[in-house]
Design an enzyme around this catalytic site. Structure first.
Site, short mmCIF file in Angstrom:
data_model
loop_
_atom_site.label_atom_id
_atom_site.label_comp_id
_atom_site.label_asym_id
_atom_site.label_seq_id
_atom_site.Cartn_x
_atom_site.Cartn_y
_atom_site.Cartn_z
N TRP A 45 0.95 -1.04 0.01
CA TRP A 45 0.03 -0.07 0.01
C TRP A 45 0.88 1.22 0.10
O TRP A 45 1.63 1.45 0.97
CB TRP A 45 -1.05 -0.19 1.24
CG TRP A 45 -2.01 1.06 1.17
CD1 TRP A 45 -3.27 0.70 0.60
CD2 TRP A 45 -1.82 2.16 1.75
NE1 TRP A 45 -4.04 1.99 0.70
CE2 TRP A 45 -3.25 2.74 1.52
CE3 TRP A 45 -0.97 3.11 2.43
CZ2 TRP A 45 -3.47 4.42 2.02
CZ3 TRP A 45 -1.23 4.29 2.61
CH2 TRP A 45 -2.46 4.99 2.57
N LYS A 48 -19.93 2.68 5.56
CA LYS A 48 -19.96 1.30 4.75
C LYS A 48 -20.25 1.74 3.45
O LYS A 48 -19.59 0.95 2.73
CB LYS A 48 -21.01 0.50 5.47
CG LYS A 48 -20.93 -0.50 6.42
CD LYS A 48 -19.69 -1.27 6.73
CE LYS A 48 -18.40 -0.46 6.99
NZ LYS A 48 -17.89 -0.82 8.04
N LYS A 73 -6.76 -2.89 5.17
CA LYS A 73 -7.37 -3.34 6.29
C LYS A 73 -6.92 -2.78 7.52
O LYS A 73 -7.60 -2.19 8.51
CB LYS A 73 -7.39 -4.82 6.49
CG LYS A 73 -7.95 -5.41 7.60
CD LYS A 73 -9.58 -5.34 7.55
CE LYS A 73 -10.43 -5.84 8.57
NZ LYS A 73 -11.90 -5.38 8.58
O1 M6R Z 1 -8.37 -2.33 13.05
P1 M6R Z 1 -9.09 -1.10 13.70
O2 M6R Z 1 -10.39 -1.37 14.42
O3 M6R Z 1 -8.18 -0.24 14.61
O4 M6R Z 1 -9.30 -0.33 12.23
C1 M6R Z 1 -9.91 1.05 12.35
C2 M6R Z 1 -10.42 1.48 11.16
O5 M6R Z 1 -9.51 1.67 10.30
C3 M6R Z 1 -11.39 0.61 10.48
O6 M6R Z 1 -12.51 0.37 11.31
C4 M6R Z 1 -11.94 1.18 9.21
O7 M6R Z 1 -12.72 2.25 9.29
C5 M6R Z 1 -12.88 0.11 8.52
N1 M6R Z 1 -12.54 -0.04 7.03
C6 M6R Z 1 -14.10 0.31 8.14
O8 M6R Z 1 -15.16 -0.69 7.79
#
Ligand code: M6R
Length: 611
Positions: free
Chosen positions: A74, A491, A606
């Site tokens: 990335w 989402k 992710k």
């Molecule tokens: O691994 P984490 O829960 O810390 O990630 C936080 C965000 O990057 C994550 O929730 C992101 O917003 C998702 N892609 C949403 O679907």
């Protein structure tokens, strides 16, 4: 961001590396590459594009070797291109490195190396690493294996930033060295073979025995041994952990995408997250937390800090803590919190939510809170992840591996776990027992109610077909429903690339309603009985201006609306666990209708391991 994988054993490394990379692709997918050691020396094959594209890259077919490293990128420094892809080599082509993280002082290090006649091919921060290793290798006084290790440890002492690194050298054709600092890396132990990966699920089909490296720990790996060292070349002992996850948990298991699988796994994720923590007739048990009444009575503020969807789980559960524990709660984005010098002391309790446990901003925010004297609790889904090594306490959601970039089952599991923690605090503080008993009973009923919601997808799919060409969509709700509107909006935008905004319904008249015109889609969440009339009035206001409506509700509505998705009634505090599901499904089908890659949306990864 970025995924790294490694193999050392008796088998050909190439297919194992490619298999691992495709499982790690959710971490970044703009370029990929692998390096092995062949009889003739180091061989690197890399290219812009996805892991699949590697099979068309020059040199891949003839690539051989029983040890190798791989990377899926990335981009941070330098656009996606073959030259900027990993692995990177030093000028002598004796060392090859893959790296996940960011080297903050790479410009200074580049200047230092250039002053010693090193040249650079790429725009990346990573390319300084193999060259530094070469530099220190030449000046090392150590012999044999320790010379290689000495070069890598000395190079790492120069690096500022975050890194998980794998190093190969043509001079050590039977070994590789790996190290991590603030970026994830695990080592899987096999029989006469060893595996390296950014996460456990990517290599779970090969082994269940793992070593989890701490920051600044180095592993010198051969086919049959793994020796651990600190940065002063002192040997350290590490225990191997057996992971109980089932390998098929990281497979699509017949579903077309991970996201759809993970949406459907929510009943199981919630059942496992509840586990034996709550039951109808006894006190809540959270063995990982060891907080007593004396301490909780001193707390005058709770911060819930997280990013993205995890932050939305914080918004959804703020009212539970405030109502059950009577402690004021602030929910904040970790990226803001870490730089604004928040008022924190030993009377502050800070909860950090992160599915991956690797989000750079959330980890930095935790370190800040800790340095100011607060107790810190991490809520994570990944055993042994970075945040769990920093927090005073870690409580795990048991959602199983979440692979799709768009978070679904992690969000609902986080809400349930936070509700359980709020109940646990409330019981210790001896607050309102009627409310907590009711909430416990309703939490226990959630899995079967989610199953009910999951049966009703056809209506949502049809609505997705009607609106997938929209450019703008609005989400509205009041109170806890507004927090669900925020998550629904995230989402939709992340996997369908449709611009969307979430507003508290009561705010519409203060500006946003100017955007409502004929045929604009407004999606409403409506679960709070006490606010039904007010919320319906807001919906009618947009309908009057020509909006199409999609309403997720557990209330009886007297008016006719375009699309009403009924969900089961539950305790208002945990209604987001049910009301988000139709919005997850809607976003999913809109993305599919548009022919997009649901699991790997553009520009995203992710885990956001860089700020
Ligand atoms: O691994 P984490 O829960 O810390 O990630 C936080 C965000 O990057 C994550 O929730 C992101 O917003 C998702 N892609 C949403 O679907």
């Amino acid at each position: 961001m970025c995924g790294i994988v490694g193999y050392i054993g008796k088998k050909q490394a190439k297919p194992i590396l490619i298999n691992g990379l495709s499982r790690l692709e959710y971490r970044g997918y703009d370029s990929a590459g692998i390096a092995t050691i062949e009889k003739s020396g180091l061989k690197v094959v890399k290219n812009k594009g996805r892991v699949n594209d590697l099979s068309n890259t020059k040199g891949i077919n003839s690539l051989e070797g029983t040890l190798g490293i791989g990377h899926t990128r990335w981009a941070t420094h330098g656009k996606p291109s073959s030259t900027n892809s990993h692995p990177h080599s030093d000028n002598s082509k004796n060392f090859a490195v893959v790296h996940n993280g960011i080297i903050e002082n790479y410009s200074d290090l580049k200047e230092f190396l250039q002053a010693h006649d090193y040249t650079f091919l790429s725009e990346t921060d990573t390319e300084v690493i193999p060259n530094l290793i070469h530099f220190y290798f030449n000046s090392s006084k150590q012999k044999d294996n320790l010379r290689f290790l000495d070069a890598v440890t000395n190079a790492c002492k120069m690096l500022k930033g975050s890194y998980a690194i794998e190093v190969l050298s043509s001079m050590y054709p039977d070994n590789m060295i790996v190290v991590r600092k603030d970026s994830p890396l695990v080592i899987g132990k096999g029989i006469d073979e060893n595996y390296i990966s950014s996460d456990i699920p990517a290599i779970l089909s090969f082994t269940k025995d793992f070593y989890l490296l701490n920051d600044n720990e180095f592993a010198f790996i051969s086919r049959t041994s793994i020796d651990f060292y600190d940065s002063n070349l002192q040997k350290i002992n590490k225990a191997c952990q057996n992971i109980t996850w089932n390998a098929t948990a990281a497979e699509k298991d017949g579903y077309p995408d991970f996201m759809l699988k993970e949406i459907n796994e929510q009943p199981k994720a919630i059942r496992e997250t509840i586990g034996s923590r709550i039951s109808k007739d006894s006190k809540t048990i959270i063995p990982d937390l060891n907080l007593n009444k004396k301490y909780l009575n001193t707390i005058n503020k709770i911060y819930i800090v997280a990013c993205g969807t995890a932050m939305h789980a914080g918004f959804a559960t703020k009212p539970i803590f405030e109502n059950l524990c009577e402690i004021s709660v602030e929910v904040e984005a970790a990226s803001e919190f870490r730089y604004r010098n928040p008022i924190i002391n030993e009377k502050t309790l800070c909860l950090f939510i992160t599915q991956s446990g690797e989000t750079a901003d959330t980890i930095a925010a935790l370190k800040l809170a800790k340095s100011k004297g607060a107790k810190t609790i991490a809520i994570s889904n990944v055993i042994g992840s970075s945040i769990t090594r920093e927090a005073d306490y870690t409580v795990y959601t048991h959602a199983g591996p979440e692979i799709a970039v768009a978070s679904t089952k992690a969000y609902t599991s986080q809400i349930v776990l936070l509700a359980i923690i709020a109940i646990y605090f409330s019981e210790i503080l001896e607050k309102n027992s009627t409310k907590t008993i009711e909430l416990k009973n309703d939490i226990l009923l959630l899995p079967s109610k989610i199953e009910e919601v999951l049966k009703n997808t056809e209506q949502i799919k049809n609505f997705a077909q009607k609106i997938y060409k929209e450019k703008d969509v609005f989400f509205i709700g009041r109170g806890i429903d507004y927090s669900v509107a925020q998550e629904g909006s995230l989402k939709l935008k992340e996997i369908s690339y449709i611009h969307s905004e979430a507003y508290p319904s009561g705010e519409l008249k203060h500006g946003p309603i100017a955007l409502i015109e004929n045929d604009v889609t407004v999606i409403s969440v409506l679960t709070n009985r006490l606010l039904v009339e007010k919320s319906v009035s807001n919906i009618l206001e947009v309908v009057t201006r020509g909006a199409k409506t999609f309403i997720v509700t557990n209330q009886e509505l007297n008016q006719e609306f375009d699309e009403v998705i009924k969900i089961p009634k539950t305790n208002t505090f945990i209604s987001p666990v049910l009301s988000i599901i139709p919005l997850q499904i809607l976003a999913y089908y809109i993305s599919k209708e548009k022919g997009l890659d649901v699991d790997k949306p553009r520009n995203l990864a992710k885990s956001v391991t860089v700020e």
